[in-house]
Design a protein around this motif. Sequence first.
Motif, short mmCIF file in Angstrom:
data_model
loop_
_atom_site.label_atom_id
_atom_site.label_comp_id
_atom_site.label_asym_id
_atom_site.label_seq_id
_atom_site.Cartn_x
_atom_site.Cartn_y
_atom_site.Cartn_z
N ARG A 97 42.96 36.66 50.77
CA ARG A 97 41.53 36.60 50.46
C ARG A 97 41.24 37.42 49.22
NH1 ARG A 97 36.92 39.74 51.44
NH2 ARG A 97 34.98 38.52 51.56
N ALA A 98 40.65 36.77 48.23
CA ALA A 98 40.15 37.44 47.02
C ALA A 98 38.79 36.84 46.73
CB ALA A 98 41.09 37.23 45.84
N CYS A 99 37.75 37.63 46.91
CA CYS A 99 36.39 37.11 46.79
C CYS A 99 35.67 37.82 45.64
CB CYS A 99 35.64 37.35 48.10
SG CYS A 99 34.06 36.52 48.23
N SER A 100 35.20 37.07 44.60
CA SER A 100 35.13 35.62 44.56
C SER A 100 36.15 35.03 43.60
CB SER A 100 33.73 35.17 44.10
OG SER A 100 32.75 35.51 45.02
N ALA A 101 36.54 35.77 42.56
CA ALA A 101 37.46 35.27 41.55
C ALA A 101 38.52 36.34 41.27
CB ALA A 101 36.72 34.92 40.26
N LEU A 102 39.72 35.87 41.01
CA LEU A 102 40.86 36.77 40.85
C LEU A 102 41.59 36.48 39.56
CD1 LEU A 102 42.89 38.88 42.05
CD2 LEU A 102 44.08 36.93 43.09
N ASP A 103 41.86 37.54 38.77
CA ASP A 103 42.73 37.48 37.60
C ASP A 103 43.94 38.36 37.87
OD1 ASP A 103 41.03 35.82 36.22
OD2 ASP A 103 39.99 37.46 35.20
N VAL A 104 45.12 37.87 37.52
CA VAL A 104 46.36 38.60 37.77
C VAL A 104 47.07 38.82 36.44
CG1 VAL A 104 48.55 38.63 39.01
CG2 VAL A 104 46.53 37.57 40.07
N TYR A 105 47.50 40.04 36.21
CA TYR A 105 48.24 40.42 35.00
C TYR A 105 49.57 41.01 35.42
CZ TYR A 105 43.75 40.00 32.57
OH TYR A 105 42.56 39.54 32.06
N LEU A 106 50.64 40.55 34.78
CA LEU A 106 51.97 41.09 35.02
C LEU A 106 52.48 41.70 33.72
CD1 LEU A 106 54.49 41.53 36.77
CD2 LEU A 106 55.22 39.21 36.16
N ASN A 107 52.66 43.01 33.77
CA ASN A 107 53.14 43.74 32.58
C ASN A 107 52.27 43.43 31.35
OD1 ASN A 107 55.29 44.91 34.04
ND2 ASN A 107 56.56 43.09 33.71
N GLY A 108 50.97 43.42 31.56
CA GLY A 108 50.04 43.23 30.46
C GLY A 108 49.76 41.78 30.10
N ARG A 109 50.44 40.82 30.69
CA ARG A 109 50.22 39.39 30.40
C ARG A 109 49.50 38.74 31.57
NH1 ARG A 109 53.98 37.24 26.76
NH2 ARG A 109 52.84 35.29 27.09
N ARG A 110 48.41 38.00 31.25
CA ARG A 110 47.67 37.33 32.32
C ARG A 110 48.45 36.10 32.79
NH1 ARG A 110 41.44 35.69 31.63
NH2 ARG A 110 42.31 34.21 30.13
N ILE A 111 48.72 36.05 34.08
CA ILE A 111 49.48 34.93 34.64
C ILE A 111 48.64 34.08 35.59
CG2 ILE A 111 51.70 36.11 34.41
CD1 ILE A 111 51.50 36.86 37.36
N HIS A 112 47.42 34.52 35.87
CA HIS A 112 46.53 33.74 36.74
C HIS A 112 45.10 34.06 36.35
CE1 HIS A 112 45.03 31.70 40.33
NE2 HIS A 112 44.26 32.74 40.55
N SER A 113 44.27 33.00 36.26
CA SER A 113 42.88 33.18 35.85
C SER A 113 41.96 32.70 36.96
CB SER A 113 42.60 32.41 34.56
OG SER A 113 41.22 32.47 34.24
N GLY A 114 40.93 33.50 37.23
CA GLY A 114 39.96 33.15 38.25
C GLY A 114 38.73 32.48 37.68
N GLY A 115 38.81 31.94 36.48
CA GLY A 115 37.67 31.24 35.90
C GLY A 115 36.82 32.12 35.01
#
Length: 360
Positions: free
Chosen positions: A14-32
């Motif tokens: 669960r991630a409410c409402s939007a989730l951004d993920v960064y790995l070692n400074g690089r964004r690998i997932h965007s929540g919009g």
Amino acid sequence: SLDRNELLGLYVHRACSALDVYLNGRRIHSGGRPTDPLARDCHYPQLVSLPGGLVLSQGNVLDLHVRGHSLPHVASRDRAGGLSELRIGAYDELAARHAESVFWNVTLVKIVNLALATLGAVMVLLAWRQRRDAPLGYYGLMALGLALLSARHWWRAVPLDNATVEFLFCLAFTPVLALAVQFLLSYAGVRSRVIEAAMLAQCVVMPMSLLMAGPSRLFAMTSAWYVVLALETTGAMLLHLRISWRDRRSDFWPMALALAATSAVMLHELAVQRGWLPLPEAPRLQVFLPLILLAFGLRLLLQRVGNAAAVPDMRYVIDARVRELTAEIERTHAQQADARIEQVTEKERKRIAADLHDDL
């Protein structure tokens, strides 16, 4: 340490409402988009692959940015901003867990509410054809409204800001509950002008109270209304059971079972909203309540279909009985006519005898 030769994944229940993920400074997932309206992903578990080219032998840094709305700005606790525990492991293993969670959290909600909407549409059509079957009409409209309200659970890209969306869903909830109360009363054979007027007034008072409270106190106001609406529903249930026990004992126990299950689901949801119980991993109200309504609605539909099928047979029985009564009346009438003739004949004989006696 992580094995760079194996595809790794990050699972977030669960991630409410939007989730951004960064790995070692690089964004690998965007929540919009970063501004309102945000993606409404509160009920969607998320699975993010960790690219092997970005995974270091050691010292990896994983950053998660969660954008959501605070609890006072939403009408339900499960739509407040938050983040569950994280799981990192083999992507294939997490993919199976993710697919299972999507089914129980989202797909099942869609299935049961689509079935409820279909049954509701059938009920509305039957009520429209029969004209006088108010319980079918109330049930059908209630089922359609409840199914539409379930959209807040799976509709992700709502093109409206959070305050508007929350207000519209709260606005729609009161008429649905009013239809439920009217169904219980009409099914028990009761009509109250006072209750109807109170339900209509409530559909106006609740939106006005939410507007006066403002978006920053939405959760507090809706929590108070949830208690009021739950008490109203409980009162309608008890009144229906009392009338059923008195007038229609055969319908009491099926309705009592359905209402007891509904009350249990509502109490659990109320405890979750008040913070007495933690948020469940899978939805309860959005699945169990439609299932209960489906079971009772199918029983109601079968009763109506059975009654409609029994009408022609009853007509034959009535016609045969009418013919029997007509024949019996004709026989009785003939017997009475014969008896009346005999009486007249006997009376005439006595008169003639009396005249002869006088002449002699």
